[in-house]
Design a protein around this motif. Sequence first.
Motif, PDB file in Angstrom:
ATOM      1  N   THR A  88       1.208  -1.167  -0.023  1.00 37.94           N
ATOM      2  CA  THR A  88      -0.111  -0.109  -0.166  1.00 37.94           C
ATOM      3  C   THR A  88       0.640   1.260   0.327  1.00 37.94           C
ATOM      4  O   THR A  88       0.363   2.215  -0.981  1.00 37.94           O
ATOM      5  CB  THR A  88      -0.875   0.337   1.355  1.00 37.94           C
ATOM      6  OG1 THR A  88      -2.018  -1.550   0.905  1.00 37.94           O
ATOM      7  CG2 THR A  88      -1.803   1.393   1.194  1.00 37.94           C
ATOM      8  N   GLY A  89       2.084   0.951   0.423  1.00 39.01           N
ATOM      9  CA  GLY A  89       2.746   2.322   0.658  1.00 39.01           C
ATOM     10  C   GLY A  89       3.376   2.730  -0.574  1.00 39.01           C
ATOM     11  O   GLY A  89       3.334   4.030  -1.130  1.00 39.01           O
ATOM     12  N   LYS A  90       3.838   0.819  -1.691  1.00 39.35           N
ATOM     13  CA  LYS A  90       4.486   1.664  -2.956  1.00 39.35           C
ATOM     14  C   LYS A  90       3.290   2.461  -3.661  1.00 39.35           C
ATOM     15  O   LYS A  90       3.929   3.023  -4.582  1.00 39.35           O
ATOM     16  CB  LYS A  90       4.865   0.503  -3.299  1.00 39.35           C
ATOM     17  CG  LYS A  90       5.973  -0.626  -2.750  1.00 39.35           C
ATOM     18  CD  LYS A  90       6.430  -1.728  -3.401  1.00 39.35           C
ATOM     19  CE  LYS A  90       7.571  -2.128  -2.815  1.00 39.35           C
ATOM     20  NZ  LYS A  90       7.452  -3.776  -2.734  1.00 39.35           N
ATOM     21  N   THR A  91       2.360   1.983  -3.560  1.00 41.02           N
ATOM     22  CA  THR A  91       0.716   2.449  -4.614  1.00 41.02           C
ATOM     23  C   THR A  91       0.490   3.706  -4.315  1.00 41.02           C
ATOM     24  O   THR A  91       0.545   4.136  -4.941  1.00 41.02           O
ATOM     25  CB  THR A  91      -0.285   1.703  -3.926  1.00 41.02           C
ATOM     26  OG1 THR A  91       0.270  -0.155  -4.108  1.00 41.02           O
ATOM     27  CG2 THR A  91      -1.371   2.378  -4.487  1.00 41.02           C
ATOM     28  N   CYS A 143      -7.894   7.942   0.607  1.00 40.93           N
ATOM     29  CA  CYS A 143      -9.050   6.791   0.543  1.00 40.93           C
ATOM     30  C   CYS A 143      -8.182   5.180  -0.167  1.00 40.93           C
ATOM     31  O   CYS A 143      -8.651   4.599  -0.574  1.00 40.93           O
ATOM     32  CB  CYS A 143      -9.032   7.609  -1.717  1.00 40.93           C
ATOM     33  SG  CYS A 143     -10.056   5.830  -2.727  1.00 40.93           S
ATOM     34  N   GLU A 144      -6.785   5.339  -0.215  1.00 40.36           N
ATOM     35  CA  GLU A 144      -6.071   3.889  -0.938  1.00 40.36           C
ATOM     36  C   GLU A 144      -6.055   3.823   0.622  1.00 40.36           C
ATOM     37  O   GLU A 144      -6.543   2.310   0.501  1.00 40.36           O
ATOM     38  CB  GLU A 144      -4.536   4.607  -1.038  1.00 40.36           C
ATOM     39  CG  GLU A 144      -5.108   4.855  -2.267  1.00 40.36           C
ATOM     40  CD  GLU A 144      -5.003   3.777  -2.844  1.00 40.36           C
ATOM     41  OE1 GLU A 144      -4.821   2.926  -3.738  1.00 40.36           O
ATOM     42  OE2 GLU A 144      -5.488   4.725  -4.247  1.00 40.36           O
ATOM     43  N   GLY A 197       3.208   1.042  10.381  1.00 36.28           N
ATOM     44  CA  GLY A 197       2.969   0.961   8.655  1.00 36.28           C
ATOM     45  C   GLY A 197       2.312   2.151   8.484  1.00 36.28           C
ATOM     46  O   GLY A 197       2.811   2.553   7.741  1.00 36.28           O
ATOM     47  N   LEU A 198       1.733   2.468   9.425  1.00 35.02           N
ATOM     48  CA  LEU A 198       0.846   3.901   9.283  1.00 35.02           C
ATOM     49  C   LEU A 198       1.630   5.310   9.290  1.00 35.02           C
ATOM     50  O   LEU A 198       1.620   6.262   8.435  1.00 35.02           O
ATOM     51  CB  LEU A 198      -0.201   4.357  10.139  1.00 35.02           C
ATOM     52  CG  LEU A 198      -1.556   3.103   9.329  1.00 35.02           C
ATOM     53  CD1 LEU A 198      -2.367   3.164  10.801  1.00 35.02           C
ATOM     54  CD2 LEU A 198      -2.089   3.531   8.508  1.00 35.02           C
ATOM     55  N   ALA A 199       2.771   5.420  10.252  1.00 34.20           N
ATOM     56  CA  ALA A 199       3.321   6.288  10.920  1.00 34.20           C
ATOM     57  C   ALA A 199       4.278   6.559   8.929  1.00 34.20           C
ATOM     58  O   ALA A 199       5.126   7.486   8.816  1.00 34.20           O
ATOM     59  CB  ALA A 199       3.940   6.146  11.910  1.00 34.20           C
ATOM     60  N   ALA A 200       5.033   5.295   8.770  1.00 35.34           N
ATOM     61  CA  ALA A 200       6.021   4.983   8.156  1.00 35.34           C
ATOM     62  C   ALA A 200       4.950   5.489   6.241  1.00 35.34           C
ATOM     63  O   ALA A 200       6.366   6.752   5.609  1.00 35.34           O
ATOM     64  CB  ALA A 200       6.090   3.646   6.987  1.00 35.34           C
ATOM     65  N   ILE A 201       4.421   5.185   5.834  1.00 34.30           N
ATOM     66  CA  ILE A 201       3.414   5.853   4.623  1.00 34.30           C
ATOM     67  C   ILE A 201       3.748   7.504   5.233  1.00 34.30           C
ATOM     68  O   ILE A 201       3.586   8.122   4.655  1.00 34.30           O
ATOM     69  CB  ILE A 201       2.376   5.381   4.722  1.00 34.30           C
ATOM     70  CG1 ILE A 201       2.453   3.646   4.220  1.00 34.30           C
ATOM     71  CG2 ILE A 201       0.946   5.919   3.927  1.00 34.30           C
ATOM     72  CD1 ILE A 201       1.272   3.477   3.760  1.00 34.30           C
ATOM     73  N   ARG A 205       6.498   9.003   4.503  1.00 36.70           N
ATOM     74  CA  ARG A 205       7.360   9.158   3.191  1.00 36.70           C
ATOM     75  C   ARG A 205       6.231   9.984   2.327  1.00 36.70           C
ATOM     76  O   ARG A 205       6.860  10.861   1.774  1.00 36.70           O
ATOM     77  CB  ARG A 205       6.807   7.681   2.570  1.00 36.70           C
ATOM     78  CG  ARG A 205       7.676   7.478   1.099  1.00 36.70           C
ATOM     79  CD  ARG A 205       7.210   5.791   0.904  1.00 36.70           C
ATOM     80  NE  ARG A 205       7.803   5.856  -0.314  1.00 36.70           N
ATOM     81  CZ  ARG A 205       8.086   4.276  -0.751  1.00 36.70           C
ATOM     82  NH1 ARG A 205       7.289   3.778  -0.312  1.00 36.70           N
ATOM     83  NH2 ARG A 205       8.254   3.751  -1.920  1.00 36.70           N
ATOM     84  N   VAL A 206       4.735  10.655   1.876  1.00 40.69           N
ATOM     85  CA  VAL A 206       4.544  10.938   1.537  1.00 40.69           C
ATOM     86  C   VAL A 206       4.462  13.006   2.147  1.00 40.69           C
ATOM     87  O   VAL A 206       4.648  13.326   1.228  1.00 40.69           O
ATOM     88  CB  VAL A 206       2.721  10.628   2.019  1.00 40.69           C
ATOM     89  CG1 VAL A 206       1.802  12.297   1.040  1.00 40.69           C
ATOM     90  CG2 VAL A 206       2.787   9.829   1.313  1.00 40.69           C
ATOM     91  N   PHE A 207       4.687  13.068   3.314  1.00 40.94           N
ATOM     92  CA  PHE A 207       4.033  14.516   3.713  1.00 40.94           C
ATOM     93  C   PHE A 207       5.872  14.715   4.186  1.00 40.94           C
ATOM     94  O   PHE A 207       6.153  16.112   4.470  1.00 40.94           O
ATOM     95  CB  PHE A 207       3.530  14.428   5.162  1.00 40.94           C
ATOM     96  CG  PHE A 207       2.142  14.079   4.595  1.00 40.94           C
ATOM     97  CD1 PHE A 207       1.397  15.091   3.775  1.00 40.94           C
ATOM     98  CD2 PHE A 207       1.234  12.870   5.245  1.00 40.94           C
ATOM     99  CE1 PHE A 207      -0.310  14.829   3.367  1.00 40.94           C
ATOM    100  CE2 PHE A 207       0.061  12.729   4.212  1.00 40.94           C
ATOM    101  CZ  PHE A 207      -0.624  13.620   3.683  1.00 40.94           C
ATOM    102  N   ALA A 208       6.338  13.634   4.898  1.00 45.50           N
ATOM    103  CA  ALA A 208       8.031  14.880   5.327  1.00 45.50           C
ATOM    104  C   ALA A 208       9.052  14.152   4.076  1.00 45.50           C
ATOM    105  O   ALA A 208      10.130  14.858   5.017  1.00 45.50           O
ATOM    106  CB  ALA A 208       8.018  14.489   6.889  1.00 45.50           C
TER     107      ALA A 208
END
Length: 163
Positions: free
Chosen positions: A21-24, A44-45, A152-156, A159-162
């Motif tokens: 999911t992180g890759k997507t 959404c994802e 898992g959520l913290a890693a996503i 990656r997206v915001f920081a």
Amino acid sequence: MPGHILPHAGKNGMRIDYAETGKTIAALTDGERDEVALMATVACELHHADDRFDWTGFYRVTDPETLRIGPYQGTHGCLVIPFGKGVCGTAARDGRTQIVPDVAEFPGHIACAASTRSEIVVPVRNRAGQLIGVLDIDSNLPDAFDNTDAAGLAAILARVFAA
């Protein structure tokens, strides 16, 4: 098809594969800098990746000590949450992930939906390390979240915001 097992299925149905999911999400958000657009895509994802997730969304820091509803998936959410109030406000005030196995046991829980039984809230920071909001995920199942979800959520989010 009768008896068909969903991918990543556990006892409660489809469960998220954080790496995939992180890759997507990374592919979908690559190059985007608008925080609301990023939040909409992430919500959404994530929401559609796990059967435990009944409400998935963001509360954004819009004023000092104030969270306001941001992009989400699910039924309506609370419009405004002060820092320190409920699970989201506690995560924002303390800057730490909150895992709540039973929302009825959380002092000052704000019930936006009567069906919510458990919740996880993860702070969201930008590249400068400033708190820009929290990711809130509610489940109609008790004790639905654990440290694997938190990591898992913290890693996503990082990656997206920081990044």
